[in-house]
Design a protein around this motif. Structure first.
Motif, PDB file in Angstrom:
ATOM      1  N   ILE A 153      45.263  14.820 -11.230  1.00 44.14           N
ATOM      2  CA  ILE A 153      44.909  16.201 -11.579  1.00 44.14           C
ATOM      3  C   ILE A 153      45.969  17.166 -11.074  1.00 44.14           C
ATOM      4  O   ILE A 153      46.383  18.091 -11.781  1.00 44.14           O
ATOM      5  CB  ILE A 153      43.526  16.567 -10.995  1.00 44.14           C
ATOM      6  N   GLY A 154      46.426  16.970  -9.843  1.00 42.73           N
ATOM      7  CA  GLY A 154      47.438  17.861  -9.277  1.00 42.73           C
ATOM      8  C   GLY A 154      46.832  19.123  -8.696  1.00 42.73           C
ATOM      9  O   GLY A 154      46.117  19.073  -7.693  1.00 42.73           O
ATOM     10  N   LYS A 155      47.092  20.246  -9.308  1.00 45.09           N
ATOM     11  CA  LYS A 155      46.609  21.533  -8.813  1.00 45.09           C
ATOM     12  C   LYS A 155      45.091  21.605  -8.886  1.00 45.09           C
ATOM     13  O   LYS A 155      44.484  21.327  -9.924  1.00 45.09           O
ATOM     14  CB  LYS A 155      47.217  22.671  -9.629  1.00 45.09           C
ATOM     15  N   VAL A 156      44.472  21.988  -7.769  1.00 49.26           N
ATOM     16  CA  VAL A 156      43.024  22.185  -7.701  1.00 49.26           C
ATOM     17  C   VAL A 156      42.759  23.528  -7.034  1.00 49.26           C
ATOM     18  O   VAL A 156      43.177  23.759  -5.903  1.00 49.26           O
ATOM     19  CB  VAL A 156      42.321  21.062  -6.912  1.00 49.26           C
ATOM     20  N   ASP A 157      42.063  24.407  -7.731  1.00 50.53           N
ATOM     21  CA  ASP A 157      41.730  25.728  -7.188  1.00 50.53           C
ATOM     22  C   ASP A 157      40.349  25.771  -6.555  1.00 50.53           C
ATOM     23  O   ASP A 157      40.110  26.541  -5.618  1.00 50.53           O
ATOM     24  CB  ASP A 157      41.786  26.784  -8.296  1.00 50.53           C
ATOM     25  N   ILE A 158      39.433  24.962  -7.092  1.00 54.85           N
ATOM     26  CA  ILE A 158      38.036  25.004  -6.659  1.00 54.85           C
ATOM     27  C   ILE A 158      37.503  23.585  -6.522  1.00 54.85           C
ATOM     28  O   ILE A 158      37.707  22.749  -7.407  1.00 54.85           O
ATOM     29  CB  ILE A 158      37.167  25.768  -7.681  1.00 54.85           C
ATOM     30  N   LEU A 159      36.825  23.330  -5.423  1.00 57.96           N
ATOM     31  CA  LEU A 159      36.115  22.069  -5.242  1.00 57.96           C
ATOM     32  C   LEU A 159      34.659  22.366  -4.928  1.00 57.96           C
ATOM     33  O   LEU A 159      34.367  23.110  -3.987  1.00 57.96           O
ATOM     34  CB  LEU A 159      36.718  21.256  -4.095  1.00 57.96           C
ATOM     35  N   VAL A 160      33.763  21.778  -5.710  1.00 54.65           N
ATOM     36  CA  VAL A 160      32.329  21.861  -5.420  1.00 54.65           C
ATOM     37  C   VAL A 160      31.838  20.450  -5.099  1.00 54.65           C
ATOM     38  O   VAL A 160      31.798  19.577  -5.972  1.00 54.65           O
ATOM     39  CB  VAL A 160      31.532  22.437  -6.609  1.00 54.65           C
ATOM     40  N   ASN A 161      31.504  20.217  -3.838  1.00 55.29           N
ATOM     41  CA  ASN A 161      30.951  18.938  -3.405  1.00 55.29           C
ATOM     42  C   ASN A 161      29.443  18.976  -3.614  1.00 55.29           C
ATOM     43  O   ASN A 161      28.696  19.494  -2.780  1.00 55.29           O
ATOM     44  CB  ASN A 161      31.277  18.690  -1.935  1.00 55.29           C
ATOM     45  N   ASN A 162      29.010  18.424  -4.726  1.00 52.87           N
ATOM     46  CA  ASN A 162      27.598  18.476  -5.104  1.00 52.87           C
ATOM     47  C   ASN A 162      26.953  17.094  -5.145  1.00 52.87           C
ATOM     48  O   ASN A 162      25.737  16.973  -4.980  1.00 52.87           O
ATOM     49  CB  ASN A 162      27.465  19.143  -6.472  1.00 52.87           C
ATOM     50  N   ALA A 163      27.738  16.036  -5.348  1.00 52.33           N
ATOM     51  CA  ALA A 163      27.179  14.690  -5.489  1.00 52.33           C
ATOM     52  C   ALA A 163      26.373  14.309  -4.259  1.00 52.33           C
ATOM     53  O   ALA A 163      26.807  14.530  -3.128  1.00 52.33           O
ATOM     54  CB  ALA A 163      28.292  13.676  -5.727  1.00 52.33           C
ATOM     55  N   GLY A 164      25.210  13.731  -4.484  1.00 55.92           N
ATOM     56  CA  GLY A 164      24.390  13.324  -3.349  1.00 55.92           C
ATOM     57  C   GLY A 164      23.168  12.545  -3.791  1.00 55.92           C
ATOM     58  O   GLY A 164      22.785  12.572  -4.964  1.00 55.92           O
ATOM     59  N   ILE A 165      22.577  11.851  -2.830  1.00 56.79           N
ATOM     60  CA  ILE A 165      21.343  11.112  -3.076  1.00 56.79           C
ATOM     61  C   ILE A 165      20.329  11.493  -2.005  1.00 56.79           C
ATOM     62  O   ILE A 165      20.685  12.053  -0.964  1.00 56.79           O
ATOM     63  CB  ILE A 165      21.561   9.586  -3.062  1.00 56.79           C
ATOM     64  N   ALA A 166      19.082  11.190  -2.259  1.00 61.06           N
ATOM     65  CA  ALA A 166      18.006  11.516  -1.321  1.00 61.06           C
ATOM     66  C   ALA A 166      17.409  10.241  -0.734  1.00 61.06           C
ATOM     67  O   ALA A 166      17.673   9.128  -1.207  1.00 61.06           O
ATOM     68  CB  ALA A 166      16.927  12.334  -2.012  1.00 61.06           C
ATOM     69  N   HIS A 167      16.616  10.418   0.298  1.00 68.16           N
ATOM     70  CA  HIS A 167      15.845   9.309   0.871  1.00 68.16           C
ATOM     71  C   HIS A 167      14.590   9.885   1.492  1.00 68.16           C
ATOM     72  O   HIS A 167      14.637  10.909   2.180  1.00 68.16           O
ATOM     73  CB  HIS A 167      16.654   8.572   1.937  1.00 68.16           C
ATOM     74  N   VAL A 168      13.464   9.226   1.244  1.00 71.45           N
ATOM     75  CA  VAL A 168      12.187   9.649   1.809  1.00 71.45           C
ATOM     76  C   VAL A 168      11.838   8.726   2.970  1.00 71.45           C
ATOM     77  O   VAL A 168      11.797   7.508   2.811  1.00 71.45           O
ATOM     78  CB  VAL A 168      11.069   9.616   0.753  1.00 71.45           C
ATOM     79  N   GLY A 169      11.625   9.312   4.145  1.00 73.48           N
ATOM     80  CA  GLY A 169      11.233   8.513   5.293  1.00 73.48           C
ATOM     81  C   GLY A 169      11.649   9.154   6.599  1.00 73.48           C
ATOM     82  O   GLY A 169      12.609   9.925   6.650  1.00 73.48           O
ATOM     83  N   ASN A 170      10.890   8.830   7.668  1.00 74.18           N
ATOM     84  CA  ASN A 170      11.268   9.294   9.001  1.00 74.18           C
ATOM     85  C   ASN A 170      12.175   8.248   9.645  1.00 74.18           C
ATOM     86  O   ASN A 170      12.548   7.253   9.015  1.00 74.18           O
ATOM     87  CB  ASN A 170      10.035   9.592   9.851  1.00 74.18           C
TER      88      ASN A 170
END
Length: 254
Positions: free
Chosen positions: A77-94
């Protein structure tokens, strides 16, 4: 199409939910949007929607937990002006019913994945004179949420990394902020309810919606509008902050 004209943006997990809404809005505002996603069907549909609306979008099938893969794509890609780190997963539990395997999986995607992106993108931003980073945290980083031990851990790390990047790269014109949404109505939420509360989907949807003082879940498009502001030049004086977007959950849910 004015706020992001000429900008190159990366949105991880940009094929669905909050990430898709951010990708579509950023493209509408003139950015070339690179979507990083593992789901080819959803990622392709998001790019098709962007292109169909006259915008510019590119899909990269990428596992953000794989540092070599991330580095290779960022190099292309080279030039990057904006990064949004949105990827994620959830987990239910204590902590008692969170296995080591569960903990590692959440950590690798939510924390290591964000680290891999930051590690690759920050040097690019330095080379090209700066940029804006937005990390998607959660109210779980700020207040106790029942049965969300591993997820809360990961979002607390996202918040801390955001602040660290902001401090370390002030002189490089790199801004770093995070946002902390409460519950957002996405396909992920619908799938979560169907998986964990079969036969009680409508009841649980209403219950989860009512947990926000405002009385409903957020819409992905509402999160995207805050993301747009924080990643645009309108927010040039803003760095090192977290922005709850929570329908009053943190302050009013007492």
């Amino acid at each position: 199409m004015s706020k992001l004209v000429g900008k190159v943006a990366i949105v991880t997990g940009g094929g669905s939910g909050i990430g898709k809404a951010i990708s579509l809005l950023f493209a509408e505002q003139g950015a070339t949007v690179h979507i990083f996603d593992l789901n080819e069907k959803e990622g392709s549909a998001a790019v098709e929607a962007i292109v169909g609306a006259g915008g510019s979008g590119i899909l990269h099938l990428c596992d953000v937990t794989d540092q070599e893969q991330v580095d290779a794509i960022i190099g292309q890609i080279g030039k990057v002006d904006i990064l949004v780190n949105n990827a994620g997963i959830a987990h239910v539990g204590n902590v008692e019913n969170c296995s080591g395997v569960d903990f590692d999986k959440v950590f690798n995607v939510n924390v290591k994945g964000a680290y891999n992106m930051l590690h690759a993108v920050v040097p690019c931003m330095k080379t090209y004179g700066g940029g804006a980073i937005l990390n998607v945290a959660s109210i779980a980083a700020l207040v106790g949420i029942s049965d969300r031990f591993a997820y809360s851990m990961s979002k607390g790390a996202i918040y801390a990394m955001s602040m660290s990047i902001a401090r370390d790269y002030l002189q490089d014109n790199i801004r770093s902020n995070s946002i902390s949404p409460a519950r957002v109505h996405t396909p992920f939420v619908d799938g979560f309810i169907q998986k964990n509360y079969p036969g009680k989907e409508a009841e649980m949807f209403d219950k989860l919606s009512a947990s926000q003082p405002i009385g409903r879940m957020a819409k992905p498009e509402e999160i995207a509008k805050l993301a747009l502001f924080l990643c645009s030049d309108d927010a040039a004086f803003i760095t090192g902050n977290d922005y709850p977007i929570d329908g009053g959950f943190i302050k009013l849910n007492n």
